[in-house]
Scaffold this active site. Sequence first.
Site, short mmCIF file in Angstrom:
data_model
loop_
_atom_site.label_atom_id
_atom_site.label_comp_id
_atom_site.label_asym_id
_atom_site.label_seq_id
_atom_site.Cartn_x
_atom_site.Cartn_y
_atom_site.Cartn_z
N GLY A 242 -21.54 8.92 18.72
CA GLY A 242 -20.47 8.55 19.63
C GLY A 242 -20.67 8.88 21.09
O GLY A 242 -19.86 8.47 21.92
N GLU A 276 -25.38 11.93 14.51
CA GLU A 276 -25.70 10.52 14.22
C GLU A 276 -25.61 9.65 15.47
O GLU A 276 -24.83 8.71 15.52
CB GLU A 276 -24.72 9.98 13.17
CG GLU A 276 -24.61 10.79 11.90
CD GLU A 276 -23.41 10.37 11.02
OE1 GLU A 276 -22.50 9.66 11.51
OE2 GLU A 276 -23.39 10.77 9.85
N PRO A 277 -26.40 9.94 16.49
CA PRO A 277 -26.29 9.11 17.70
C PRO A 277 -26.91 7.72 17.49
O PRO A 277 -27.95 7.60 16.85
CB PRO A 277 -27.09 9.90 18.75
CG PRO A 277 -28.08 10.69 17.96
CD PRO A 277 -27.45 10.97 16.62
N ARG A 279 -25.90 4.52 20.03
CA ARG A 279 -25.92 3.98 21.39
C ARG A 279 -26.71 4.84 22.37
O ARG A 279 -27.48 4.33 23.18
CB ARG A 279 -24.47 3.86 21.87
CG ARG A 279 -24.29 3.13 23.19
CD ARG A 279 -22.85 3.28 23.70
NE ARG A 279 -21.87 3.00 22.68
CZ ARG A 279 -21.36 1.79 22.42
NH1 ARG A 279 -21.73 0.76 23.14
NH2 ARG A 279 -20.48 1.62 21.45
N TYR A 319 -15.29 -6.70 23.37
CA TYR A 319 -14.59 -5.53 23.92
C TYR A 319 -14.30 -5.68 25.41
O TYR A 319 -13.92 -4.69 26.03
CB TYR A 319 -15.43 -4.25 23.80
CG TYR A 319 -16.13 -3.99 22.51
CD1 TYR A 319 -15.41 -3.83 21.33
CD2 TYR A 319 -17.52 -3.82 22.47
CE1 TYR A 319 -16.07 -3.53 20.14
CE2 TYR A 319 -18.18 -3.52 21.30
CZ TYR A 319 -17.44 -3.38 20.14
OH TYR A 319 -18.10 -3.07 18.98
N CYS A 345 -19.31 -22.81 23.05
CA CYS A 345 -18.02 -23.47 23.28
C CYS A 345 -16.86 -22.53 23.00
O CYS A 345 -16.14 -22.68 22.01
CB CYS A 345 -17.93 -24.71 22.41
SG CYS A 345 -19.32 -25.80 22.69
N GLU A 346 -16.69 -21.52 23.83
CA GLU A 346 -15.60 -20.56 23.75
C GLU A 346 -15.35 -20.06 25.17
O GLU A 346 -16.31 -19.73 25.87
CB GLU A 346 -16.00 -19.32 22.93
CG GLU A 346 -16.33 -19.54 21.49
CD GLU A 346 -15.13 -19.54 20.57
OE1 GLU A 346 -14.04 -19.11 20.99
OE2 GLU A 346 -15.31 -19.98 19.43
N TYR A 373 -26.14 -2.34 20.01
CA TYR A 373 -25.11 -3.31 19.61
C TYR A 373 -25.28 -4.64 20.34
O TYR A 373 -24.32 -5.33 20.64
CB TYR A 373 -23.70 -2.71 19.82
CG TYR A 373 -23.54 -1.38 19.11
CD1 TYR A 373 -23.43 -1.34 17.73
CD2 TYR A 373 -23.56 -0.18 19.81
CE1 TYR A 373 -23.32 -0.13 17.06
CE2 TYR A 373 -23.46 1.03 19.15
CZ TYR A 373 -23.33 1.05 17.78
OH TYR A 373 -23.24 2.26 17.12
C1 PLP Z 1 -21.43 3.69 14.51
C2 PLP Z 1 -21.56 5.02 13.93
C3 PLP Z 1 -22.37 5.98 14.54
C4 PLP Z 1 -23.07 5.76 15.86
O1 PLP Z 1 -22.17 5.64 16.90
P1 PLP Z 1 -22.75 5.58 18.42
O2 PLP Z 1 -21.53 5.45 19.23
O3 PLP Z 1 -23.62 4.39 18.51
O4 PLP Z 1 -23.47 6.84 18.66
C5 PLP Z 1 -22.52 7.20 13.91
N1 PLP Z 1 -21.89 7.47 12.74
C6 PLP Z 1 -21.08 6.57 12.13
C7 PLP Z 1 -20.44 6.93 10.84
C8 PLP Z 1 -20.90 5.32 12.71
O5 PLP Z 1 -20.09 4.44 12.12
#
Ligand code: PLP
Length: 417
Positions: A242, A276-277, A279, A319, A345-346, A373
Site C-alpha cells: 500500500g 506486500e508492496p 506499486r 480512478y 469509443c468512451e 497497474y
Molecule cells: C493489491 C494488494 C497489495 C499491493 O498493494 P500496493 O498498493 O500495490 O502496494 C498487497 N496486498 C494485498 C492483499 C493486495 O490486495
Amino acid sequence: MSGFPSFDYRDGELYGESVQLSHIAQEFGTPCYVYSRAALVAAYKKFDAAFAGRDHLVCYAVKANSNLAILNLFARLGSGFDIVSGGELQRVLKAGGDPQKVVFSGVGKQPDEMRAALTAGILCFNVESEAELTVLNQVAGTLNKTAPVSLRVNPDVDARTHPYISTGLKENKFGVPFDEAEKLYASARKFAHLRISGLDCHIGSQLTELDPFVEACGKILDLLTRLETQGLTIDHLDLGGGLGIRYSGENPPAAQDYITALCSAIGRRSQRILIEPGRALVGNAGVLLTRVEYLKHTPHRDFAIVDAAMNDLMRPALYDAYHEILPVIANGGGDKIYQVVGPVCETGDFLGHDRKLALTQGDLLAIMSAGAYGMSMSSNYNTRPRAAEVMVDGGRIHLIRQRESLEQLIAGEKILP
Ligand SMILES: *Cc1c(COP(=O)(O)O)cnc(C)c1O
C-alpha cells in the site's frame, strides 16, 4: 529534468537508462511499455535493506505488474510474492520464484487454486472468512496436507486514499471484522488440516501518509497479544502493501521511513515481518510510450488523440488518476492546453486532462509512472491488441512481451456450426 530518476532527458531527448525512448518506439512500435531494470532493482533493495537485519520477507504483490521478466528479476533478488490467483501462482513458478516465499491473498480463492498452491507448498494462505477456512480445510484434507494460514483482519482504519483502493474500513469486502478475529482464530485451531501460522492485514493502496499504517499495526499488535494469551503461536506478521508513489505532487514516505515506523511499532517481538508492496516496487520503473495520431481543435477544446487508450492504461478512466505526460523530444514547453485522449469509443477514455504541451502530429509522448497497474489491468476493449513491453538495462533493450497479434486476440473464439 523529468523528476523520474531512470527516465530523464539528455540533450533534449527522453531516455530510459541509456536508451533513447524514440529508438524503442521506432523498433517496437507504440503503444509500448518501457521498464527500467535499474529502477526495479533499486526499489526492491530499498525495502529489503530497510529491515536492517530483522527477520523479514518482502513479498512483491504480483498483480501490480505480472510480466515474467519482472517476477524473475525480483526472484533473483530473493523476493517473495503475494499472489491473488492460481494464474499468478503459475507465473511466479514459471519465473523461478520460490513457492516457500509465496503468500496467497484474495477474498474468493477457488478449490482448484487452493489445490495448486498446496501442491506447490506455499508459505501461507491469507484467509478472509470462516467459509474459506472450511473449504481450505477440506481441500487440504483431500490432499493429505496441512495448510498454513493467517487470517486477514480488517483493522477498520481509514487509509485516506481513493475509495476504490481503500480496503481496511469495516464496510469494505476485505478481511475478517476485527472484533470477530479472535473467535475465528479459535475455530481455525480446531480444523485438522489447517495450521495457524500468521496474522495479516492490508488497508489499501497509494497511501501517502504513515499514520494509517502505524495505526493498523498497533491494532494488529493488540490482537497478537490477545491471541498469544490464549496460547496461539503466531510466527509471522504480514502488514500488507500500500505504500504510495509520486505521480505528481504527492510526497509519500520513503521505503526506509515506512519500514522503520513499522519496525519500531513492533518493537522487540520475535515474529518474522512480511510486507506486500506492489506499486512502490514497480510504479515509477515504467512508462507508457505513445504517439500522437491526430490533433483536433474544436471551439471548446484542443484534443491530442494518441495511440494508447484506456484499454492500455486504465487508471485515469477508473480512478481519475493523474499521470505526468512528457514529450519524448523536449520542445521548450507548451503553448496550448490539450486533452490527451485515446481512440476508444468512451468519453472516459482519456490519459490526461488539461495538459500544457506543444504538439505536432506524429510526436512521441511518455506517460510516466505507468509501471504499476498499467499492463496488468489492460484489456482488449475495442479489439485492441495489448501493447508490447520492453525492459532497458543500461544501454541494452530486451523485448519482454511481444505486441499481441489480432490472431492471438481472437484465437479462442468460435462461430456457431
Ligand atoms: C493489491 C494488494 C497489495 C499491493 O498493494 P500496493 O498498493 O500495490 O502496494 C498487497 N496486498 C494485498 C492483499 C493486495 O490486495
